[in-house]
Enzyme design. Structure first.
Site, PDB file in Angstrom:
ATOM      1  N   ASN A  12       0.615  -1.130  13.009  1.00 22.78           N
ATOM      2  CA  ASN A  12      -0.631  -1.554  12.521  1.00 22.78           C
ATOM      3  C   ASN A  12      -0.970  -2.749  12.777  1.00 22.78           C
ATOM      4  O   ASN A  12       0.050  -3.943  11.528  1.00 22.78           O
ATOM      5  CB  ASN A  12      -0.398  -0.980  10.799  1.00 22.78           C
ATOM      6  CG  ASN A  12      -1.875  -0.560   9.931  1.00 22.78           C
ATOM      7  OD1 ASN A  12      -2.833  -2.023  10.930  1.00 22.78           O
ATOM      8  ND2 ASN A  12      -1.620  -0.803   8.740  1.00 22.78           N
ATOM      9  N   TRP A  13      -2.058  -3.248  12.948  1.00 22.90           N
ATOM     10  CA  TRP A  13      -2.061  -4.924  13.536  1.00 22.90           C
ATOM     11  C   TRP A  13      -3.228  -5.147  11.862  1.00 22.90           C
ATOM     12  O   TRP A  13      -2.612  -6.608  12.266  1.00 22.90           O
ATOM     13  CB  TRP A  13      -2.917  -5.503  14.871  1.00 22.90           C
ATOM     14  CG  TRP A  13      -1.724  -5.252  16.054  1.00 22.90           C
ATOM     15  CD1 TRP A  13       0.056  -4.478  15.768  1.00 22.90           C
ATOM     16  CD2 TRP A  13      -1.850  -5.433  17.451  1.00 22.90           C
ATOM     17  NE1 TRP A  13       0.298  -4.358  16.818  1.00 22.90           N
ATOM     18  CE2 TRP A  13      -0.490  -4.778  17.876  1.00 22.90           C
ATOM     19  CE3 TRP A  13      -3.107  -5.797  17.978  1.00 22.90           C
ATOM     20  CZ2 TRP A  13      -0.928  -4.957  19.838  1.00 22.90           C
ATOM     21  CZ3 TRP A  13      -2.929  -5.876  18.812  1.00 22.90           C
ATOM     22  CH2 TRP A  13      -1.326  -5.466  20.025  1.00 22.90           C
ATOM     23  N   LYS A  14      -3.435  -4.325  11.527  1.00 26.29           N
ATOM     24  CA  LYS A  14      -4.518  -4.853  10.300  1.00 26.29           C
ATOM     25  C   LYS A  14      -5.666  -5.485  10.640  1.00 26.29           C
ATOM     26  O   LYS A  14      -6.217  -5.619  12.110  1.00 26.29           O
ATOM     27  CB  LYS A  14      -3.235  -5.175   9.356  1.00 26.29           C
ATOM     28  CG  LYS A  14      -2.431  -4.376   8.778  1.00 26.29           C
ATOM     29  CD  LYS A  14      -1.844  -4.776   7.161  1.00 26.29           C
ATOM     30  CE  LYS A  14      -0.935  -3.502   7.093  1.00 26.29           C
ATOM     31  NZ  LYS A  14      -0.212  -4.204   5.485  1.00 26.29           N
ATOM     32  N   HIS A  99      -4.665   4.389   4.655  1.00 20.31           N
ATOM     33  CA  HIS A  99      -3.489   3.452   4.506  1.00 20.31           C
ATOM     34  C   HIS A  99      -4.504   3.263   2.873  1.00 20.31           C
ATOM     35  O   HIS A  99      -5.351   3.015   2.546  1.00 20.31           O
ATOM     36  CB  HIS A  99      -3.712   2.409   5.269  1.00 20.31           C
ATOM     37  CG  HIS A  99      -3.355   1.426   5.555  1.00 20.31           C
ATOM     38  ND1 HIS A  99      -3.161  -0.120   3.912  1.00 20.31           N
ATOM     39  CD2 HIS A  99      -1.586   0.780   6.355  1.00 20.31           C
ATOM     40  CE1 HIS A  99      -1.684  -0.984   4.510  1.00 20.31           C
ATOM     41  NE2 HIS A  99      -1.405  -0.249   5.750  1.00 20.31           N
ATOM     42  N   GLU A 101      -4.552   0.144   1.764  1.00 18.51           N
ATOM     43  CA  GLU A 101      -5.482  -1.163   1.757  1.00 18.51           C
ATOM     44  C   GLU A 101      -6.906  -0.516   1.713  1.00 18.51           C
ATOM     45  O   GLU A 101      -7.685  -1.007   0.477  1.00 18.51           O
ATOM     46  CB  GLU A 101      -5.398  -2.108   3.128  1.00 18.51           C
ATOM     47  CG  GLU A 101      -3.710  -2.911   2.528  1.00 18.51           C
ATOM     48  CD  GLU A 101      -3.303  -3.375   3.757  1.00 18.51           C
ATOM     49  OE1 GLU A 101      -3.364  -3.216   5.120  1.00 18.51           O
ATOM     50  OE2 GLU A 101      -1.622  -4.029   3.949  1.00 18.51           O
ATOM     51  N   GLU A 170       4.065   5.087   2.707  1.00 18.50           N
ATOM     52  CA  GLU A 170       4.573   4.030   2.308  1.00 18.50           C
ATOM     53  C   GLU A 170       4.212   3.640   0.430  1.00 18.50           C
ATOM     54  O   GLU A 170       3.335   3.059   0.675  1.00 18.50           O
ATOM     55  CB  GLU A 170       3.353   2.912   2.858  1.00 18.50           C
ATOM     56  CG  GLU A 170       2.994   3.396   4.642  1.00 18.50           C
ATOM     57  CD  GLU A 170       2.369   2.438   5.639  1.00 18.50           C
ATOM     58  OE1 GLU A 170       3.409   1.790   6.618  1.00 18.50           O
ATOM     59  OE2 GLU A 170       0.743   2.218   5.278  1.00 18.50           O
ATOM     60  N   GLY A 176       4.114  -6.146   2.921  1.00 15.96           N
ATOM     61  CA  GLY A 176       3.967  -6.942   2.698  1.00 15.96           C
ATOM     62  C   GLY A 176       4.801  -8.068   1.680  1.00 15.96           C
ATOM     63  O   GLY A 176       3.919  -9.179   1.810  1.00 15.96           O
ATOM     64  N   SER A 215       7.852  -3.200   4.937  1.00 18.42           N
ATOM     65  CA  SER A 215       7.849  -4.152   5.052  1.00 18.42           C
ATOM     66  C   SER A 215       9.603  -4.137   5.798  1.00 18.42           C
ATOM     67  O   SER A 215      10.494  -4.452   5.704  1.00 18.42           O
ATOM     68  CB  SER A 215       8.411  -5.217   4.293  1.00 18.42           C
ATOM     69  OG  SER A 215       7.688  -5.597   2.957  1.00 18.42           O
ATOM     70  N   GLY A 236       3.708  -3.158   9.664  1.00  9.49           N
ATOM     71  CA  GLY A 236       2.927  -4.562   9.810  1.00  9.49           C
ATOM     72  C   GLY A 236       3.284  -5.158   9.763  1.00  9.49           C
ATOM     73  O   GLY A 236       2.726  -5.730  11.152  1.00  9.49           O
TER      74      GLY A 236
END
Ligand code: 13P
Length: 256
Positions: A12-14, A99, A101, A170, A176, A215, A236
């Protein structure tokens, strides 16, 4: 769409990347892993503007192109949205939904996430449903009820006899932060998720890939991938480094 692949490593490159960066990263991954093993799928999920570039970069590879979200609508007057059939049209096969976020910053509810999973399936995309609890919820002993609430809102909209998705656990507090959940915590939650899903529909529960995210990196991937009922990872920051991402893939493959 049946899940032919049981294990996955998904990047997931965000909100990161550029045409130059993306090319270097994909070329780096392809150089160290010229062929994927068909027991473990690999996917990268860039932001929308780079999907067409990535479709080109992935040509001739069995890496799967993924997107980070989609609209719950197939088309219409929804400015700024991107629909499942459009993703499919440019070569996307898999899409992250829910997700944390997006739940936290875009206010996506369980109900909306259910509609998005439905839209993904209707467009012929494989949804990767992301679920996870906050630190407060874990401390309050609510982890299981939060996860089942997130799952139920989606499962009720699926035909579990015929349809498939991937589920990524997650824990929000591990995303992160550089500190993953402990192997004991991961084993406990994944074992619970597996039996909960089997209780809903035995075959569906047994075949649904359960990924861990938060992580995960080249150093802890061996121990996380070896946990029972962990079928790979949703990655991530380590997905932005070719050597780390490849090391995670190899760790998951070693347990396949
Ligand atoms: P990190 O691997 O950077 O913790 O991110 C995990 C994640 O959110 C993947 O979707």
């Amino acid at each position: 769409m049946a899940v032919a692949i049981k294990k996955w490593v998904i990047g997931n490159w965000k909100l990161q990347g550029s045409q130059v960066f993306n090319k270097e990263l994909v070329e780096g991954i392809r150089a160290s892993l010229p062929a994927l093993d068909n027991r473990v799928g690999m996917s990268v999920c860039p932001v929308f503007p780079y999907l067409i570039q990535l479709a080109d970069l992935l040509a001739g590879s069995s890496m799967v192109l993924g997107a980070q979200t989609l609209s719950e609508h197939a088309k219409g007057a929804y400015t700024g949205e991107v629909a499942g059939p459009m993703l499919k049209d440019v070569g996307v096969a898999l899409v992250l939904v829910g997700h944390s976020e997006r739940r936290a910053y875009q206010g996506e509810s369980n109900e909306l996430i259910g509609k998005k999973v439905r839209a993904a399936l209707d467009a012929g995309l494989l949804p990767v449903l992301c679920i996870g609890e906050t630190k407060q919820e874990r401390d309050a002993g609510e982890t299981r009820s939060v996860l089942t609430g997130q799952l139920d809102a989606v499962l009720s909209l699926l035909d579990l006899a015929k349809e498939d998705m991937v589920i990524a656990y997650e824990p929000r507090w591990a995303i992160g932060t550089g500190v993953s959940a402990s192997p004991e915590m991961i084993a406990e939650v994944h074992g619970f998720l597996r039996s909960y899903l089997i209780g809903k529909a035995a075959a569906f529960g047994a075949r649904t890939p359960l990924l861990y995210g938060g992580s995960m990196n080249g150093s802890n991937a061996d121990s996380i991938a070896a946990i029972k009922d962990v079928d790979g990872g949703l990655i991530g920051s380590a997905a932005l480094k070719a050597d780390e991402f490849v090391a995670i893939y190899q760790a998951v493959l070693a347990c396949a």
